[in-house]
Design an enzyme around this catalytic site. Structure first.
Site, PDB file in Angstrom:
ATOM      1  N   HIS A   1      -1.314  -0.326  -9.742  1.00 50.35           N
ATOM      2  CA  HIS A   1      -1.888  -1.224  -8.729  1.00 50.35           C
ATOM      3  C   HIS A   1      -2.467  -2.489  -9.379  1.00 50.35           C
ATOM      4  CE1 HIS A   1      -3.803  -1.366  -4.457  1.00 50.35           C
ATOM      5  NE2 HIS A   1      -3.577  -2.587  -4.931  1.00 50.35           N
TER       6      HIS A   1
ATOM      7  N   GLU B   1      -3.810   7.192  -4.671  1.00 48.93           N
ATOM      8  CA  GLU B   1      -4.264   6.577  -5.932  1.00 48.93           C
ATOM      9  C   GLU B   1      -5.606   7.135  -6.370  1.00 48.93           C
ATOM     10  OE1 GLU B   1      -4.204   2.305  -5.643  1.00 48.93           O
ATOM     11  OE2 GLU B   1      -2.151   2.309  -4.927  1.00 48.93           O
TER      12      GLU B   1
ATOM     13  N   ARG C   1       0.853  -1.189   0.000  1.00 50.31           N
ATOM     14  CA  ARG C   1       0.000   0.000   0.000  1.00 50.31           C
ATOM     15  C   ARG C   1       0.892   1.244   0.000  1.00 50.31           C
ATOM     16  NH1 ARG C   1      -3.647  -2.740  -1.370  1.00 50.31           N
ATOM     17  NH2 ARG C   1      -5.723  -2.958  -0.451  1.00 50.31           N
TER      18      ARG C   1
END
Ligand code: DGY
Length: 328
Positions: free
Chosen positions: A290, A272, A243
């Site tokens: 991602h 993000e 993350r």
């Protein structure tokens, strides 16, 4: 006519096989065009559903969860990370939260290795030369990266994914070091020939490559702070497939700008889908959207876990992947 099937609202598009099965089993609302829900749509879904199936782009904080209707008893997250859900607030309202652990492990570990190789061996730069037509042919000093074999890899977080990375990395000749809240079992350490560092600071200062593989929790937010990033060797690389929030991204960018790190391979970001524009121009930084767990097989298995969690809960049992505050 009222339905005896639970009313399930799915916030994003899922693999077709999963959506079809959910339609068969539940009174399901799908998100056919995959447009992310606004906060208003999330609040409405929380009011209408018996079960909400969100994913990581849906931030379910306490102020939204408090708007949930009395019928909402389960949030069956499509994904392993649950840092976008206020688990404590959900629990306080009697809402069970589940996730999809285990089925993303191998795919995410593959992507971690891919990022290590791509970053240390400068693969996107090389591909860029070919695509732009600027490659003049082989030369002895051209496109030199570094040898991966023989380097030290420091894994931050030796859970399922960290261990899967370690197994792969050993096959590439890397020596394995790790920092984890708890030391792993001796048999696992032996199998991986892994060196445990109780002190993250001590480990960071000695590694050639650092891979972030721990979950994002309040305790791991900015675990790789500006101070800790400064401990890393200037010729070392940082890889993150966990993350973005675990790394102080602003500090990372400054260090890369100042040449205080050799490079970074990132699949995840702090805000993000926003990417710090400075990183876009850096040749020693490999950026992915991602996609660590983005395989069809993995997504279908995630969906199957969601279905099992909903079914078990509907049958009055504790779902297998229940997430408890304090255990993440
Ligand atoms: C997860 O499940 O948490 C992953 O990050 C999604 O790819």
């Amino acid at each position: 006519m009222t339905s005896s099937k639970p009313r399930v609202i799915v916030t994003r598009k899922l693999p077709a096989a999963i959506e079809t099965r959910m339609m068969e089993l539940f009174d399901t609302s799908l998100n056919v065009d995959d447009t992310p829900f606004s906060n208003e749509q999330l609040a409405q879904a929380l009011q209408e559903a018996d079960v909400l199936v969100p994913s990581l782009s849906d931030v379910l904080d306490a102020s939204l969860l408090v708007q949930a209707g009395d019928n909402l008893k389960l949030i069956a997250n499509f994904g392993t990370g649950t840092d976008h859900i206020d688990i404590k607030a959900a629990q306080a309202q009697g809402i069970t939260v589940t996730n999809t652990p285990g089925v993303l492990t191998e795919d995410t570990a593959d992507m971690t290795m891919a990022l290590i190789l791509a970053t240390v061996r400068r693969m996107p730069e090389g591909m860029g030369m070919i695509q732009s037509g600027t490659w003049q042919g082989w030369s002895p000093a051209g496109m030199m990266g570094h040898r991966v074999s023989g380097k030290r890899l420091g894994i931050v977080g030796m859970g399922r994914i960290g261990q899967a990375v370690a197994r792969r990395a050993r096959a590439f000749g890397l020596s394995i070091h790790y920092h984890n809240r708890q030391r792993v079992r001796e048999v696992t350490e032996q199998e991986l020939e892994a060196t445990y560092w109780e002190s993250l600071d001590q480990m960071l200062a000695r590694m050639d490559i650092v891979s972030v593989n721990c979950p994002h929790t309040p305790a791991t937010y900015h675990l790789l702070s500006a101070r800790r990033l400064r401990l890393m060797k200037p010729d070392s690389y940082l890889i993150n497939t966990a993350r973005g929030e675990i790394v102080d991204e602003q500090a990372l960018v400054s260090m890369l700008e100042d040449g205080k790190l050799a490079g970074a391979g990132l699949d995840v970001f702090e805000k993000e889908p926003a990417i710090n524009p400075k990183m876009l121009a850096m040749e020693n930084v490999v950026l992915l959207p991602h996609m660590g767990s983005a395989t069809l097989e993995g997504r279908v298995e995630m969906g199957e876990k969601v279905i099992i969690n909903i079914r078990t809960h509907a049958d009055g049992h504790t779902p297998p992947d229940r997430v408890l505050e304090g255990l993440i």
